[in-house]
Design an enzyme around this catalytic site. Structure first.
Site, short mmCIF file in Angstrom:
data_model
loop_
_atom_site.label_atom_id
_atom_site.label_comp_id
_atom_site.label_asym_id
_atom_site.label_seq_id
_atom_site.Cartn_x
_atom_site.Cartn_y
_atom_site.Cartn_z
N GLU A 159 0.83 -1.22 0.00
CA GLU A 159 0.00 0.00 0.00
C GLU A 159 0.86 1.26 0.00
OE1 GLU A 159 -2.81 -0.64 3.26
OE2 GLU A 159 -4.17 -1.59 1.84
N GLU A 191 -5.40 -8.33 -1.33
CA GLU A 191 -6.08 -8.21 -0.04
C GLU A 191 -7.54 -7.95 -0.33
OE1 GLU A 191 -4.68 -5.49 2.98
OE2 GLU A 191 -2.59 -5.93 2.48
C1 BGP Z 1 -4.42 -3.02 4.83
C2 BGP Z 1 -3.11 -3.56 5.26
C3 BGP Z 1 -3.13 -4.78 6.04
C4 BGP Z 1 -4.41 -5.04 6.80
C5 BGP Z 1 -5.67 -4.57 6.14
C6 BGP Z 1 -6.91 -4.63 6.99
O1 BGP Z 1 -4.33 -1.65 4.87
O2 BGP Z 1 -2.23 -3.77 4.19
O3 BGP Z 1 -1.96 -4.80 6.78
O4 BGP Z 1 -4.33 -4.91 8.13
O5 BGP Z 1 -5.52 -3.30 5.62
O6 BGP Z 1 -6.99 -3.52 7.81
P1 BGP Z 1 -7.30 -3.57 9.34
O7 BGP Z 1 -6.34 -4.57 9.91
O8 BGP Z 1 -7.04 -2.22 9.83
O9 BGP Z 1 -8.70 -4.01 9.47
#
Ligand code: BGP
Length: 493
Positions: free
Chosen positions: A201, A391
């Site tokens: 990201e 993701e």
């Molecule tokens: C993205 C990241 C991850 C992950 C995901 C979910 O931004 O790359 O590392 O954590 O989001 O977000 P969260 O864990 O805040 O729910």
């Protein structure tokens, strides 16, 4: 049931990151990262960074815009809980976990390498052999099951020493340290890893201004410098990989800040176009095309940044463009010029207005499978390189029943919708090659540090205070995803 919508060698899998999953934070010679001095929180309270002052007193500042006082040093402080120290302990459970991924039928597993496990401070002459062995063991185990590793080189865990003493990515010297780290792991794992993502990201470096309104340009501008140094670092290692390891496939990873105009007012259309350019395409355009888009000039000007700083690296950006595009996709948001009301539609690293046509999760993130199909089409059309969704998923509260089962129909429904959307995008003509849903096994949330916000298809017994056996349990979604993979995305019941 339709047949063969997904290509035969489609990479079905799952995604994790070392800082949230691996644990073993002070084992095997690993050095600390920022996430090791970051406390847990909830969706309504910020995570804190803790420190010690020269007089020995301790304190904390909020991740939502706080600042470390003069003279303070980051430190682990008694009385706070740091969820990333343990994550969900992949460090000690990797064999068991990989066996479970293999049972689900994974073809690809996305993970990251903790930089400070290889170079504890980031500037050592020699890498830490124990760290190298750990990832070698993991990759070998994955290969044993025919699972292709997809490695994020930097996923939110620059060594703390670089962050605190060297000025992080603001300092161009970090580029050289990153290159050394990459050269080491490329050579070490050249026979085990083919697919690499340079930065997770990467556009998150400039996201603050899209979330917090009216930030002064002095606060926003440094993010663009940091991001530029990361673009250069990425381009340099991509070029190096292409020259030395022609079998490698190098990708970018962009936070999927996909949005719509809230109304059909052309002004809203323009407002949304600008948002998408500034926060989403800005990074992809540089990393895939190999040069800054025309609209970047306006952004730099508005922030008082000298274009020469960005333009001096034009050649390396051109030479180091990536082979494929990957992004995270959780939700969409809306933009409008019609109201000044506070924005009510949250999402991953994003804030906009709520969309009346989609549903929202318990954490207020929009759920929009059609937006996935839409964005895949847009991105494919723009870049014409293979795409990966690396993701995607639903953060939700799960209940472990007495008999060890977990019923998560909400997650199955979310995933079904998104798999359907990908199938349709492929039918539209998009060259999509992989799907690695986020947190395929429960792990620590990045934004809140919670364990209760679970994404996994595998449940891990661990709570927000760090209590739990760390035992693994299969959720209903585990069996659903297994069927999905077995049928190559056709059996989604
Ligand atoms: C993205 C990241 C991850 C992950 C995901 C979910 O931004 O790359 O590392 O954590 O989001 O977000 P969260 O864990 O805040 O729910």
């Amino acid at each position: 049931m339709h047949m063969n919508r997904f290509p035969k060698n489609f990479f079905w899998g799952g995604a994790t990151a070392a800082n949230q999953y691996e644990g073993g934070w002070n084992e095997g010679g690993r050095g600390p990262a920022m996430t090791d001095v970051t406390t847990g929180a909830t969706k309504d309270t910020p995570r804190y960074m803790t420190y010690v002052l020269p007089d020995g007193s301790t304190g904390k500042y909020s991740q939502w815009g706080g600042q470390k006082p003069e003279g303070a040093r980051y430190a682990v402080v008694d009385g706070y809980y740091y969820p990333n120290h343990i994550g969900t302990d992949f460090y000690h459970h990797y064999k068991e976990d990989i066996a479970l991924f293999a049972e689900m039928g994974f073809k690809m597993f996305r993970m990251s390498i903790s930089w400070s496990r290889i170079y504890p401070k980031g500037n050592e002459k020699e890498p830490n052999p124990e760290g190298l062995t750990f990832y070698r063991n993991v990759f070998t185990e994955l290969r044993r099951y025919g699972i292709e590793p997809l490695v994020t080189i930097s996923h939110y865990d620059t060594p703390l020493y670089i962050e605190e003493d060297l000025g992080n990515w603001q300092n161009p010297d970090t580029i050289g340290l990153f290159e050394t780290f990459c050269h080491t792991i490329f050579e070490e794992y050249k026979d085990l890893v083919t697919y690499w993502l340079t930065f997770n990201e990467i556009n998150s470096a400039i996201m603050m201004s899209s979330i917090v309104p009216d930030l002064p340009s002095e606060t926003v501008a440094p993010g663009y410098v940091k991001l530029h140094n990361q673009f250069v670092a990425s381009a340099r290692v991509v070029k190096y990989a292409h020259e030395n390891y022609p079998q490698f496939k190098m990708g970018c990873m962009i936070a999927g800040l996909i949005s719509y105009p809230l109304t059909c007012d052309p002004k809203d259309m323009l407002a949304n176009q600008e948002k998408m350019q500034n926060y989403f395409y800005y990074a992809g355009d540089v990393m895939v095309r190999g040069y800054y888009p025309a609209y970047a000039k306006k952004t730099w000007k508005n922030l008082g940044l000298d274009p020469a700083f960005f333009e001096k690296d034009a050649q390396i950006l051109r030479e180091g463009h990536v082979d494929f595009f990957s992004y995270s996709y959780y939700s969409t948001s809306c933009h409008t010029t019609h109201t000044e009301e506070p924005k009510d539609g949250a999402g991953n690293l994003s804030l906009g207005y709520k969309n009346p046509y989609i549903g929202y999760s318990e954490w207020g993130w929009g759920m929009d499978p059609d937006g996935l199909r839409y964005s895949l089409n847009e991105i494919w059309d723009r870049y014409q390189v293979p795409l990966m969704v690396v993701e995607n998923g639903l953060g939700a509260i799960d209940t472990l029943e007495e008999d060890g089962s977990i019923h998560d129909p909400y997650r199955i429904e979310y995933m079904r919708g998104h798999v359907e959307a990908m199938a349709k995008a492929i039918e539209d003509g998009v060259d999509l090659i992989a799907y690695t849903p986020w947190g395929c096994i429960d792990l620590v949330s990045a934004s809140t540090g919670e364990m209760r916000k679970r994404y996994g298809m595998i449940y891990v017994d661990m709570d927000d205070e760090g209590k739990g056996t760390l035992n693994r349990y299969k959720k209903d979604s585990f069996y659903w995803y297994k069927k999905c993979i077995e049928s190559n995305g056709e059996d989604l019941e």
